[in-house]
Scaffold this motif. Structure first.
Motif, PDB file in Angstrom:
ATOM      1  N   TYR A 215      -5.854  -1.332   6.481  1.00 46.66           N
ATOM      2  CA  TYR A 215      -5.329  -0.459   7.535  1.00 46.66           C
ATOM      3  C   TYR A 215      -6.093   0.859   7.652  1.00 46.66           C
ATOM      4  O   TYR A 215      -6.701   1.157   8.680  1.00 46.66           O
ATOM      5  CB  TYR A 215      -3.850  -0.163   7.264  1.00 46.66           C
ATOM      6  N   HIS A 216      -6.045   1.646   6.586  1.00 50.29           N
ATOM      7  CA  HIS A 216      -6.691   2.962   6.673  1.00 50.29           C
ATOM      8  C   HIS A 216      -7.608   3.229   5.478  1.00 50.29           C
ATOM      9  O   HIS A 216      -8.003   4.370   5.240  1.00 50.29           O
ATOM     10  CB  HIS A 216      -5.629   4.065   6.766  1.00 50.29           C
ATOM     11  N   GLY A 217      -7.877   2.179   4.716  1.00 49.16           N
ATOM     12  CA  GLY A 217      -8.903   2.292   3.688  1.00 49.16           C
ATOM     13  C   GLY A 217      -8.477   2.837   2.331  1.00 49.16           C
ATOM     14  O   GLY A 217      -9.329   3.113   1.495  1.00 49.16           O
ATOM     15  N   TRP A 218      -7.199   3.002   2.094  1.00 44.59           N
ATOM     16  CA  TRP A 218      -6.816   3.414   0.737  1.00 44.59           C
ATOM     17  C   TRP A 218      -7.254   2.304  -0.226  1.00 44.59           C
ATOM     18  O   TRP A 218      -7.031   1.106   0.035  1.00 44.59           O
ATOM     19  CB  TRP A 218      -5.295   3.621   0.634  1.00 44.59           C
TER      20      TRP A 218
ATOM     21  N   CYS B 194      -7.141  -1.456   1.117  1.00 48.94           N
ATOM     22  CA  CYS B 194      -6.188  -1.766   2.179  1.00 48.94           C
ATOM     23  C   CYS B 194      -6.917  -1.721   3.522  1.00 48.94           C
ATOM     24  O   CYS B 194      -7.633  -0.751   3.816  1.00 48.94           O
ATOM     25  CB  CYS B 194      -5.032  -0.758   2.163  1.00 48.94           C
TER      26      CYS B 194
ATOM     27  N   CYS C  25       0.852  -1.192   0.000  1.00 47.91           N
ATOM     28  CA  CYS C  25       0.000   0.000   0.000  1.00 47.91           C
ATOM     29  C   CYS C  25       0.892   1.248   0.000  1.00 47.91           C
ATOM     30  O   CYS C  25       1.897   1.307   0.717  1.00 47.91           O
ATOM     31  CB  CYS C  25      -0.898  -0.023   1.243  1.00 47.91           C
TER      32      CYS C  25
ATOM     33  N   HIS D  92       0.288   4.029   1.252  1.00 43.42           N
ATOM     34  CA  HIS D  92       0.177   4.844   2.456  1.00 43.42           C
ATOM     35  C   HIS D  92       1.278   4.460   3.444  1.00 43.42           C
ATOM     36  O   HIS D  92       2.227   5.196   3.635  1.00 43.42           O
ATOM     37  CB  HIS D  92      -1.218   4.673   3.088  1.00 43.42           C
ATOM     38  N   ARG D  93       1.178   3.285   4.028  1.00 45.10           N
ATOM     39  CA  ARG D  93       2.206   2.864   4.992  1.00 45.10           C
ATOM     40  C   ARG D  93       2.679   1.440   4.748  1.00 45.10           C
ATOM     41  O   ARG D  93       3.042   0.707   5.677  1.00 45.10           O
ATOM     42  CB  ARG D  93       1.679   2.997   6.419  1.00 45.10           C
ATOM     43  N   ALA D  94       2.633   1.037   3.509  1.00 42.62           N
ATOM     44  CA  ALA D  94       3.256  -0.225   3.070  1.00 42.62           C
ATOM     45  C   ALA D  94       2.603  -1.486   3.614  1.00 42.62           C
ATOM     46  O   ALA D  94       3.216  -2.548   3.606  1.00 42.62           O
ATOM     47  CB  ALA D  94       4.742  -0.224   3.415  1.00 42.62           C
ATOM     48  N   TYR D  95       1.352  -1.393   4.054  1.00 43.00           N
ATOM     49  CA  TYR D  95       0.644  -2.606   4.463  1.00 43.00           C
ATOM     50  C   TYR D  95       0.283  -3.409   3.197  1.00 43.00           C
ATOM     51  O   TYR D  95       0.242  -2.838   2.105  1.00 43.00           O
ATOM     52  CB  TYR D  95      -0.619  -2.214   5.224  1.00 43.00           C
TER      53      TYR D  95
HETATM   54  S1  FES Z   1      -1.301   1.306   5.089  1.00 42.91           S
HETATM   55 FE1  FES Z   1      -2.795   1.028   3.599  1.00 42.91          FE
HETATM   56  S2  FES Z   1      -4.269   2.510   4.038  1.00 42.91           S
HETATM   57 FE2  FES Z   1      -2.739   2.858   5.499  1.00 42.91          FE
END
Ligand code: FES
Length: 424
Positions: A158-161, A156, A136, A138-141
Motif C-alpha cells: 500500500y504505502h511501502g512500510w 506492504c 500492516c 499503518h492502515r491494516a493492509y
Molecule cells: S497500509 Fe501498509 S503501508 Fe499503508
C-alpha cells in the motif's frame, strides 16, 4: 348315533404333536436372530467394498441423544454463537499451524488463516521461527499477500512500510521525519508460538495466555521428513461438529478429533495402510503416523463460519519416489468421501436441533459459558487476541483484572443454572 371312542394312540399323539409344535416354534424363535445375523453378515460381505464401508460408517455414527437443556437450540447454526466461540475458545487455545521443516532459510514464510485470524510464520535471520498477525501497522493492509514465499524484508504494497524477519518496522516512507513518530512503536504484532520436539509449530492468539503447553506426541519424526502435499477442502459443517469428542479445556491438550475418528472408521484407510498411531496435536488437529514411520498425515479442522469449515491436510513422507505421490491421491479421495458423509450427517443433525454425543460437547459449552459470564462481568466483549490490551500500563492493569475475573467466571461456573441471562 354314539360317537366312536378315541383310540388310545390318538389320545397320546395329539398332545405329543402339540408339544412338538411348541418346541419347534420356540426353537425357531431362538435361532431366528442368529440366522438373521449370519445372513446379513454374508450379504454385507458380498457387497462391493465401498458399500460395505459405508454400512460400517453408518454403524459408527454417534447415537442421537435427547437435547441437553443447557445447549442453545441453534448450537450448530448461530452466527452470534460462532463470534463468541472465536473469543472464548479459538483465541485462547494452542493451535497446530505447520511443521518447521517447511522453513529452510531465513525469510521463508507461510501465511495462514484460522477463523478471522490472518497471520504468517517466518524464519528469522537469527534462526528463530516467529508468527505475526498479517496486519500492516499503518492502515491494516496485509503485509504478505501470497500463501508462501521468501524475503528478508516484507514490504506492504500500500504505502511501502517495510518489516524485517523479526517483525521490526525498518522503513515507513513519509513518516520517519514526523515528530513523535517512533518505528519501535509500530512493529508487527507478534503471536506467541511454540515448537515441539517433533518440529510441529503451534500458535496461540491470546496475548497473555498460559505457556504451560503439554505436547502428547511421543514418537519423534524422522529428520528427513518432507512435505509431499498440502491441501484444503471446504466442508459444509460447523467446526464443533467435527472436532470435540473428548474433554475440551483451554488449559489442557487432551482432545480427540472427531473428524479423524470418523474418517478412520469410515474409510478403513488406516487399517489397510497400517496406521496404528494417532495423536492429538491440538483441539483442531489430529496427526496419524504409518507403522513404518515413513508417512505422516495431519488433518486440521479450521473454523470458517457457523456453517463452514476447511479441512486442511498435510502429507509428509521420508520417501521422495512416486509411491508417496500415489498414496496422497488415495488419501485425498478417502478424505473427500468422509467429508461428504459428515456433511450429510450435519444436514440432518442441524435441522433437528439435536446434539449428538452431547456429553462430549459439554466441556466446550463450559468454556463458552465461562467467557460469556466474563463478558457480562466486564460489561462488554473480551477479545483475548486484541493487542490493544498490551499497549499501555493501564491496559495491562485492566488485563490483569480481566484474568482474575476470568478465573472467577470459571470458578462460579458450576453454580450457573442454564444460560439464562447469558448473551449468546
Ligand atoms: S497500509 Fe501498509 S503501508 Fe499503508
Amino acid at each position: 348315533m354314539e360317537a366312536l371312542p378315541s383310540l388310545p394312540s390318538e389320545r397320546i399323539l395329539v398332545p405329543l404333536l402339540a408339544v412338538a409344535s411348541a418346541a419347534f416354534v420356540a426353537y425357531i424363535a431362538l435361532q431366528l436372530p442368529r440366522w438373521t445375523h449370519r445372513i446379513s453378515r454374508r450379504l454385507l460381505s458380498s457387497l462391493p467394498k465401498s458399500t460395505a464401508k459405508e454400512a460400517a460408517f453408518e454403524e459408527s455414527q454417534p447415537v442421537i441423544v435427547s437435547k441437553e437443556l443447557d445447549f442453545p437450540s441453534d448450537w450448530w447454526t448461530s452466527r452470534k454463537l460462532f463470534e463468541l466461540e472465536k473469543r472464548a475458545v479459538i483465541s485462547k487455545t494452542w493451535l497446530h499451524v505447520c511443521h518447521s521443516t517447511l522453513f529452510k532459510k531465513a525469510g521463508d514464510y507461510r501465511a495462514f488463516q484460522i477463523a478471522d485470524f490472518s497471520f504468517f510464520v517466518v524464519l528469522g535471520k537469527d534462526g528463530r521461527l516467529r508468527a505475526f498477525h498479517n496486519i500492516c501497522r499503518h492502515r491494516a493492509y496485509s503485509v504478505v499477500t501470497k500463501s508462501e514465499g521468501s524475503c528478508l524484508v516484507m514490504r506492504c504494497k500500500y504505502h511501502g512500510w517495510s518489516y524485517d524477519t523479526q517483525g521490526k518496522l525498518i522503513k515507513a516512507p513519509k513518516f520517519e521525519d514526523n515528530q513523535g513518530f517512533s518505528k519501535s512503536d509500530n512493529n508487527l504484532f507478534e503471536i506467541r508460538t511454540f515448537i515441539d520436539s517433533s518440529g510441529f509449530v503451534y500458535a496461540n492468539f491470546d496475548v497473555y495466555g498460559s505457556d504451560g503447553l503439554t505436547i502428547r506426541v511421543g514418537v519423534p519424526i524422522r529428520a528427513k521428513l518432507t512435505l509431499v502435499d498440502s491441501w484444503g477442502v471446504e466442508a459444509n459443517f460447523n467446526w464443533k461438529f467435527a472436532v470435540p469428542s473428548g474433554a475440551f479445556s483451554v488449559s489442557s491438550l487432551i482432545y480427540l478429533n472427531k473428524f479423524a475418528e470418523l474418517l478412520t472408521k469410515a474409510s478403513g484407510l488406516f487399517e489397510s495402510w497400517k496406521w496404528p498411531t494417532e495423536f492429538e496435536l491440538s483441539p483442531l488437529t489430529r496427526l496419524m503416523r504409518s507403522s513404518n514411520g515413513e508417512h505422516w498425515l495431519t488433518i486440521t479442522v479450521i473454523p470458517v463460519s457457523e456453517s463452514q469449515s476447511t479441512i486442511q491436510c498435510s502429507f509428509y513422507s521420508s520417501r521422495t519416489d512416486s509411491k508417496a505421490a500415489l498414496r496422497v491421491t488415495a488419501v485425498k479421495q478417502e478424505i473427500d468421501d468422509s467429508i461428504q458423509k459428515l456433511e450429510r450427517c450435519f444436514t440432518i443433525v442441524s435441522a433437528s436441533d439435536e446434539i449428538p454425543d452431547a456429553a462430549s460437547q459439554e466441556p466446550l459449552l463450559a468454556e463458552i459459558k465461562a467467557h460469556s459470564r466474563l463478558e457480562r462481568l466486564m460489561g462488554g466483549e473480551v477479545h483475548p487476541a486484541s493487542r490493544m490490551r498490551a499497549t499501555s500500563q493501564a491496559c495491562k492493569v485492566a488485563d490483569d483484572l480481566c484474568r482474575e475475573l476470568e478465573l472467577a467466571a470459571h470458578e462460579k461456573l458450576p453454580a450457573l443454572n442454564g444460560l439464562d441471562g447469558l448473551a449468546w
